[in-house]
Design an enzyme around this catalytic site. Structure first.
Site, short mmCIF file in Angstrom:
data_model
loop_
_atom_site.label_atom_id
_atom_site.label_comp_id
_atom_site.label_asym_id
_atom_site.label_seq_id
_atom_site.Cartn_x
_atom_site.Cartn_y
_atom_site.Cartn_z
N ARG A 125 43.02 50.35 38.36
CA ARG A 125 43.71 50.34 39.66
C ARG A 125 43.49 51.65 40.41
O ARG A 125 43.40 51.67 41.64
CB ARG A 125 45.21 50.06 39.45
CG ARG A 125 45.45 48.58 39.03
CD ARG A 125 46.77 48.44 38.29
NE ARG A 125 47.15 47.05 38.04
CZ ARG A 125 46.72 46.31 37.02
NH1 ARG A 125 45.84 46.81 36.14
NH2 ARG A 125 47.13 45.06 36.86
N SER A 134 44.74 49.70 32.27
CA SER A 134 45.20 48.99 33.47
C SER A 134 45.31 49.95 34.65
O SER A 134 44.90 49.65 35.77
CB SER A 134 46.58 48.37 33.23
OG SER A 134 46.49 47.33 32.30
N ASP A 168 48.94 42.57 24.74
CA ASP A 168 47.71 43.04 24.10
C ASP A 168 47.96 43.64 22.71
O ASP A 168 47.02 43.99 22.01
CB ASP A 168 47.02 44.10 24.98
CG ASP A 168 46.50 43.49 26.28
OD1 ASP A 168 46.24 42.27 26.32
OD2 ASP A 168 46.36 44.24 27.27
N GLY A 228 37.96 41.42 31.80
CA GLY A 228 38.70 40.43 32.57
C GLY A 228 39.48 41.07 33.71
O GLY A 228 39.59 40.50 34.80
C1 S3P Z 1 46.12 43.45 32.42
C2 S3P Z 1 46.97 42.39 32.27
C3 S3P Z 1 47.06 41.58 31.04
C4 S3P Z 1 46.39 42.25 29.85
C5 S3P Z 1 45.08 42.88 30.22
C6 S3P Z 1 45.26 43.90 31.32
C7 S3P Z 1 46.11 44.17 33.69
O1 S3P Z 1 46.45 40.34 31.28
O2 S3P Z 1 46.20 41.32 28.81
O3 S3P Z 1 44.50 43.52 29.09
O4 S3P Z 1 45.57 45.30 33.75
O5 S3P Z 1 46.64 43.63 34.68
P1 S3P Z 1 47.26 39.13 31.98
O6 S3P Z 1 48.23 39.72 32.90
O7 S3P Z 1 46.25 38.30 32.66
O8 S3P Z 1 47.94 38.46 30.83
#
Ligand code: S3P
Length: 452
Positions: free
Chosen positions: A34, A30, A328, A102
């Site tokens: 960013r 994450s 996760d 995602g």
């Molecule tokens: C993430 C937020 C989570 C997580 C993903 C990474 C992020 O998803 O499951 O692997 O980096 O903001 P959600 O916030 O959509 O649940």
């Protein structure tokens, strides 16, 4: 990157004895996304150390390059980024391939939404099944024009707004990705954009935006959750960033050490952000012997070394409120529960059904195939543990292009009478390219097909 088109490469992991020694997990996924995005929007050169070089983050890097930033690798985990400044994103000349990620997709949709550029987002089969309506809706209100595939899915075309509008938005789902998409869109709006989250989700965007000099404030809401406000058009100042180890990746060697008899492992430099530390809290409630050593700060995030020893785990009812802080980590928690004494009940986790795979269904199927008794619920899973002894194993499990499913079953294999064969190891590279060598250093070995 397009797993699913190359022939699958199965993985069998075996432990002939206890796991031991020290390991360092890769940079937080994450935070790495960013770090690249905000560096690319700063004016000047940022330097990043400890960046995760998994495929998901590389997809983000490629997208920021396609929109004008210079993103270069100097050495392992060591990158420099020359930013274009907020408002300076260029029109990409080709579709942005988000691979399996995602986070790249949703956060970049937010960035593009408030820039006058048009971008096409594509992804692999897993990502193309995931819902994007949750970001399409608020970004549409901000003025972006989005044409998605049926069901609000990829591929989609996003035309960023010429004159984006600030919004006040209460999140209908607890999602750091949706929160971040709106905040990133707000960076290029000269007024206040507000997001309210009914329950706290990971706050890496807020911390890092502040660190780069954005005008952002976050405060708790009286009824729970947070109100985050951002006033755009602040110039972002380049930073020297260090990315802490990913607590989500640490979950795999951590649970492996907990369930393989006699193990004693030290995992160094793991992020301990309170919006991410649910797994350690829940495992401790189950009786895990976990010590947090040398707590310190790295890159504006709390970090510690984790010492974990093999433990007799007890089944519990996992409080649903903990879900956002370990969303996760449920697949690997299911594996820990499979070795616990008694029942572990996990509810309030329907979000798992729209991750890289339907993680409740994928884990239930694989656990059953490996001889673990489970009951699938619409919003969760009940696991009847073995009480610590090995599970039957002897099954091949489907990973459905999902890195965390692959690693969870590789860990289960370590405590199975007959190994568990993971049908495809390729997805592991999205978040933890060195998973196998790390597990080997701790004493696991790669098994052969005839052992399964
Ligand atoms: C993430 C937020 C989570 C997580 C993903 C990474 C992020 O998803 O499951 O692997 O980096 O903001 P959600 O916030 O959509 O649940």
């Amino acid at each position: 990157m397009s797993h699913g088109t190359t022939p699958p490469s199965p993985l069998i992991l075996v432990a002939d004895g206890p796991l031991g020694g020290e390991a360092r997990v890769p940079g937080d996924k994450s935070i790495s996304h960013r770090a690249i995005m905000l560096s690319a929007l700063a004016v000047g050169r940022s330097e990043i150390r400890g960046l995760l070089e998994g495929e998901d983050v590389l997809a983000t890097a490629a997208a920021m390059r396609a929109m004008g930033a210079t993103v270069e690798r100097l050495g392992p985990g060591h990158w420099i980024v020359d930013g274009v400044g907020v408002g300076g994103l260029l029109q990409p000349q080709a579709a942005l391939d988000m691979g399996n990620s995602g986070t790249s997709t949703r956060l970049l949709m937010g960035l593009v939404a408030s820039h006058p550029v048009t971008a096409t987002f594509t992804g692999d089969e897993s990502l193309s099944r995931r819902p994007m309506g949750r970001v399409i809706e608020p970004l549409g209100r901000m003025g972006a024009d989005i044409t998605a595939s049926p069901g609000g899915r990829l591929p989609l075309i996003l035309r960023g707004a010429e004159t984006p509008l600030p919004i006040r938005y209460r999140l209908p789902v607890a999602s750091a990705q949706v929160k971040s998409a709106i905040l990133l869109a707000g960076l290029n709006i000269g007024a206040e954009t507000v997001v309210e989250e009914p329950v706290p989700t990971r706050d890496h965007s807020e911390r890092m935006l502040k660190g780069f000099g954005a005008d952002l404030s976050a405060e708790p809401l009286p009824e729970g959750g947070n109100r985050i406000a951002i006033r755009g058009w602040a110039s972002l100042k380049p930073q020297a960033l260090e990315v802490p180890g990913d607590p989500s990746s640490a979950g795999f060697p951590l649970v492996a050490a907990l369930i393989v008899p006699g193990s004693d492992v030290l995992i160094r430099g793991v992020g301990q952000n309170p919006t991410r530390d649910g797994l350690v809290r829940v495992l401790s409630m189950m009786g895990a012997d976990i010590e947090l050593l040398d707590p310190r700060e790295v890159g504006g995030e709390p970090v510690a070394d984790i010492r974990v020893r093999h433990s007799a785990l007890r089944g519990i009812e996992v409080p649903p409120e903990v879900a956002p802080s370990m969303i996760d980590e449920y697949p690997i928690l299911f594996v820990a529960a499979a070795l616990a004494e008694g029942r572990t009940v996990m509810r309030g986790i329907e979000e798992l059904r729209v991750k890289e795979s339907d993680r409740i269904a994928a884990m239930a199927a694989g656990l059953r195939a490996a001889g673990v008794q489970v009951e699938e619920l619409p919003d969760g899973l009940i696991v009847n543990g073995s009480g610590g002894g090995p599970v039957a194993g002897g099954a091949t499990v489907a990973t459905h292009l999902d890195h965390r499913i692959a690693m969870s079953f590789a860990v289960l294999s370590l405590v199975s009478r007959r190994p568990v064969k993971v049908d495809d190891r390729a997805p592991i590279a999205t978040s933890f390219p060195d998973f196998l060598p790390l597990m080997q250093r701790l004493g696991a070995r790669e098994g052969q097909s005839h052992e399964a």
